[in-house]
Design a protein around this motif. Sequence first.
Motif, PDB file in Angstrom:
ATOM      1  N   GLN A  79       0.830  -1.205   0.000  1.00  0.00           N
ATOM      2  CA  GLN A  79       0.000   0.000   0.000  1.00  0.00           C
ATOM      3  C   GLN A  79       0.861   1.251   0.000  1.00  0.00           C
ATOM      4  O   GLN A  79       0.531   2.242  -0.669  1.00  0.00           O
ATOM      5  CB  GLN A  79      -0.923  -0.011   1.215  1.00  0.00           C
ATOM      6  CG  GLN A  79      -2.026  -1.032   1.043  1.00  0.00           C
ATOM      7  CD  GLN A  79      -2.989  -1.048   2.201  1.00  0.00           C
ATOM      8  OE1 GLN A  79      -2.650  -0.665   3.309  1.00  0.00           O
ATOM      9  NE2 GLN A  79      -4.196  -1.499   1.942  1.00  0.00           N
ATOM     10  N   ILE A 113       1.980   1.903  -3.500  1.00  0.00           N
ATOM     11  CA  ILE A 113       0.916   2.531  -4.294  1.00  0.00           C
ATOM     12  C   ILE A 113       0.806   4.004  -3.943  1.00  0.00           C
ATOM     13  O   ILE A 113       0.632   4.875  -4.804  1.00  0.00           O
ATOM     14  CB  ILE A 113      -0.429   1.815  -4.049  1.00  0.00           C
ATOM     15  CG1 ILE A 113      -0.355   0.397  -4.613  1.00  0.00           C
ATOM     16  CG2 ILE A 113      -1.577   2.566  -4.693  1.00  0.00           C
ATOM     17  CD1 ILE A 113      -1.552  -0.438  -4.311  1.00  0.00           C
ATOM     18  N   LEU A 114       0.945   4.287  -2.640  1.00  0.00           N
ATOM     19  CA  LEU A 114       0.861   5.676  -2.184  1.00  0.00           C
ATOM     20  C   LEU A 114       1.970   6.513  -2.813  1.00  0.00           C
ATOM     21  O   LEU A 114       1.740   7.636  -3.267  1.00  0.00           O
ATOM     22  CB  LEU A 114       0.976   5.704  -0.658  1.00  0.00           C
ATOM     23  CG  LEU A 114       0.736   7.057   0.005  1.00  0.00           C
ATOM     24  CD1 LEU A 114      -0.631   7.553  -0.357  1.00  0.00           C
ATOM     25  CD2 LEU A 114       0.878   6.932   1.487  1.00  0.00           C
ATOM     26  N   ILE A 144       1.192   7.466  -6.304  1.00  0.00           N
ATOM     27  CA  ILE A 144       0.226   8.575  -6.388  1.00  0.00           C
ATOM     28  C   ILE A 144       0.937   9.892  -6.105  1.00  0.00           C
ATOM     29  O   ILE A 144       0.711  10.895  -6.778  1.00  0.00           O
ATOM     30  CB  ILE A 144      -0.933   8.348  -5.401  1.00  0.00           C
ATOM     31  CG1 ILE A 144      -1.745   7.138  -5.860  1.00  0.00           C
ATOM     32  CG2 ILE A 144      -1.830   9.561  -5.325  1.00  0.00           C
ATOM     33  CD1 ILE A 144      -2.759   6.686  -4.873  1.00  0.00           C
ATOM     34  N   ARG A 198       2.948  11.206  -8.938  1.00  0.00           N
ATOM     35  CA  ARG A 198       2.195  11.778 -10.053  1.00  0.00           C
ATOM     36  C   ARG A 198       1.965  13.259  -9.833  1.00  0.00           C
ATOM     37  O   ARG A 198       1.973  14.054 -10.777  1.00  0.00           O
ATOM     38  CB  ARG A 198       0.835  11.077 -10.206  1.00  0.00           C
ATOM     39  CG  ARG A 198       0.882   9.981 -11.245  1.00  0.00           C
ATOM     40  CD  ARG A 198      -0.464   9.546 -11.700  1.00  0.00           C
ATOM     41  NE  ARG A 198      -1.197   8.845 -10.660  1.00  0.00           N
ATOM     42  CZ  ARG A 198      -2.377   9.240 -10.214  1.00  0.00           C
ATOM     43  NH1 ARG A 198      -2.954  10.305 -10.699  1.00  0.00           N
ATOM     44  NH2 ARG A 198      -2.992   8.572  -9.268  1.00  0.00           N
ATOM     45  N   GLU A 222      -8.579  -1.054  -6.191  1.00  0.00           N
ATOM     46  CA  GLU A 222      -9.397  -0.457  -5.139  1.00  0.00           C
ATOM     47  C   GLU A 222      -8.536   0.414  -4.235  1.00  0.00           C
ATOM     48  O   GLU A 222      -8.933   1.526  -3.865  1.00  0.00           O
ATOM     49  CB  GLU A 222     -10.064  -1.563  -4.311  1.00  0.00           C
ATOM     50  CG  GLU A 222     -11.211  -2.224  -5.037  1.00  0.00           C
ATOM     51  CD  GLU A 222     -11.620  -3.526  -4.385  1.00  0.00           C
ATOM     52  OE1 GLU A 222     -10.971  -3.926  -3.404  1.00  0.00           O
ATOM     53  OE2 GLU A 222     -12.570  -4.148  -4.883  1.00  0.00           O
ATOM     54  N   THR A 223      -7.322  -0.089  -3.916  1.00  0.00           N
ATOM     55  CA  THR A 223      -6.424   0.698  -3.065  1.00  0.00           C
ATOM     56  C   THR A 223      -6.090   2.008  -3.744  1.00  0.00           C
ATOM     57  O   THR A 223      -6.080   3.071  -3.107  1.00  0.00           O
ATOM     58  CB  THR A 223      -5.118  -0.076  -2.814  1.00  0.00           C
ATOM     59  OG1 THR A 223      -5.431  -1.433  -2.569  1.00  0.00           O
ATOM     60  CG2 THR A 223      -4.372   0.493  -1.636  1.00  0.00           C
ATOM     61  N   LYS A 224      -5.847   1.933  -5.043  1.00  0.00           N
ATOM     62  CA  LYS A 224      -5.468   3.145  -5.775  1.00  0.00           C
ATOM     63  C   LYS A 224      -6.583   4.167  -5.734  1.00  0.00           C
ATOM     64  O   LYS A 224      -6.356   5.344  -5.422  1.00  0.00           O
ATOM     65  CB  LYS A 224      -5.136   2.766  -7.223  1.00  0.00           C
ATOM     66  CG  LYS A 224      -4.375   3.848  -7.938  1.00  0.00           C
ATOM     67  CD  LYS A 224      -3.735   3.288  -9.170  1.00  0.00           C
ATOM     68  CE  LYS A 224      -3.902   4.145 -10.394  1.00  0.00           C
ATOM     69  NZ  LYS A 224      -4.895   5.143 -10.437  1.00  0.00           N
ATOM     70  N   PHE A 248      -6.915   5.571  -2.161  1.00  0.00           N
ATOM     71  CA  PHE A 248      -5.850   6.497  -1.780  1.00  0.00           C
ATOM     72  C   PHE A 248      -5.948   7.802  -2.556  1.00  0.00           C
ATOM     73  O   PHE A 248      -5.645   8.860  -2.023  1.00  0.00           O
ATOM     74  CB  PHE A 248      -4.481   5.857  -2.000  1.00  0.00           C
ATOM     75  CG  PHE A 248      -4.100   4.893  -0.926  1.00  0.00           C
ATOM     76  CD1 PHE A 248      -2.932   4.155  -1.029  1.00  0.00           C
ATOM     77  CD2 PHE A 248      -4.898   4.709   0.189  1.00  0.00           C
ATOM     78  CE1 PHE A 248      -2.572   3.258  -0.035  1.00  0.00           C
ATOM     79  CE2 PHE A 248      -4.554   3.818   1.187  1.00  0.00           C
ATOM     80  CZ  PHE A 248      -3.379   3.084   1.068  1.00  0.00           C
TER      81      PHE A 248
END
Lengths: 337, 180
Positions: free
Chosen positions: A265, A268-269, A272, A275, B8-10, B13
């Motif tokens: 996670q 993924i953070l 983001i 970006r 879903e996590t994306k 977040f």
Amino acid sequence: MADLVERVLKEAAERESHYKTIEVHKDIELEIDPGNLLTVDTNPLDATKLKKNREEYLKSLARDNTQLLINTLWQLPTEKVDEAIVVKLPDPKTPIPREKPVPKDKALTKWQQYAQLKGIQKRKKSRMMWDDQSKEWKPRWGYKRGNDDTQEWCIEVPDNAEDPNVDLFAKKNKEKKERVAKNELQRLRNIARSQKSKVPGVGLTPTEAPSKDYLGKALALARKSTASIGKFTDKLPTEKPSKHTGKKRKFEPNYGDVERESKKQLKILNHIQNRIPIVNTTKAANRHIMEEQRSRARRRREEDGGKQKGGKNKGGGGKKKGGFKAGKKGKAGGKKR
Amino acid sequence: MRPLTDEETKSFFDKLSKYIGENIKLLLERPDGSYCFRLHRDRIFYVREDLMKKAGNISRKNLLSMGTCFGKMTKTGKFHLQITALDFMAPYAKHKIWLKPSAEQQFVYGHHVMKSGLGRITENTSQYEGVVVYSMNDLPLGFGVAAKSTQDCRHADPMTLVAFHQADIGEYIRNEEALL
């Protein structure tokens, strides 16, 4: 007495004279089919009468033919039903063609053959059944049925069981699935026997009126039925992905490694965050614009000052309050000047 | 109950970082225990690990809620943030709006925030940025989306909307059934 009889007869005669006679003369006898209430008149039409007054002539013809039909009907045996005189029509003589061919007799299924052989009668069972355990009426089959052994909340392990660790609930569910599959297979076999075709191991049985769902399944199957199992079949430009194919979704286990999960996670953070640019591009652009305008204004003022007063500078540019805000104000200020 | 998939996590977040930014890290790595996100009945719950293990013993039909519900996942994979997440958003919020006492009631009843009700706003809030709404006593009232940047707010006339309402604490009474 004689007068009375005479008077009655005269009145009857008057009444009769209003109606046309029931005697009709025809050159050629008509073909009358009382079963179909059909009269066929093969007499030639009178051309002169047809030309002179067509409607009257045709009407009188129709009336005459109907009269003949009714005459034959009166000759048939009559009976009285509820104060109405009723005549029973004989079987129709003229054959009327069928729209569709006569349906074939359906082949009997295996069970029907056996039942016929043994003389077993079909006994109708009612939908609702009294369930003693829950003390209410429950359906005998289908949704929320009573006496459903897959819904047992507690199953005792029998003493003589070979393996006490086998999951009895799973076993019951599996058995049910097997029963359903067996029933389906036997149904398909009955159909195959009646149509003298073979039961497909996997795939669809042929139907006369395929539904939309059936066609979707058939299409998905057809795409896969190649030597390379559909790997190289091209897709049409407007073809949507089939609902009947695709992998079953697999999820991560619930109690898996929490460390690994949180690491994933965080990754993924980071994606983001990367970006979103760290440098605020709008802010930088505004600051750049403000700088340009300020320098331009300064140059213009120096020129003007040089021309008019010769060297008196009229104050500097706008005070710098903050990059973002000043940028906007500077822009507006620049426009005004 | 299951952990979130990557998509879903994306999307979760993405939504959350509009309000908290990179502080989601602080939610994932906490010094006082390991917490995780779980999806149950289309809702995302933030729950401590040992509590989650205990909740796993309850059947899906009977389990209503565990930990804190952050919001729900729609059928098309988008995430809707709910007011129940406010406790975790308020301390980590990046952009805040303070409301005057007169405008508090309007916001808590579900209306948008007008310029006349705006007390303070954090600097450098750009337009359509996620904001957490506070009262003047620093009590979190809900969250929303900034309708105008801080700069534009200064020049706006009093009747224009300054922030769109997304969720408020009045929903605990108004919208009880939808919150789970």
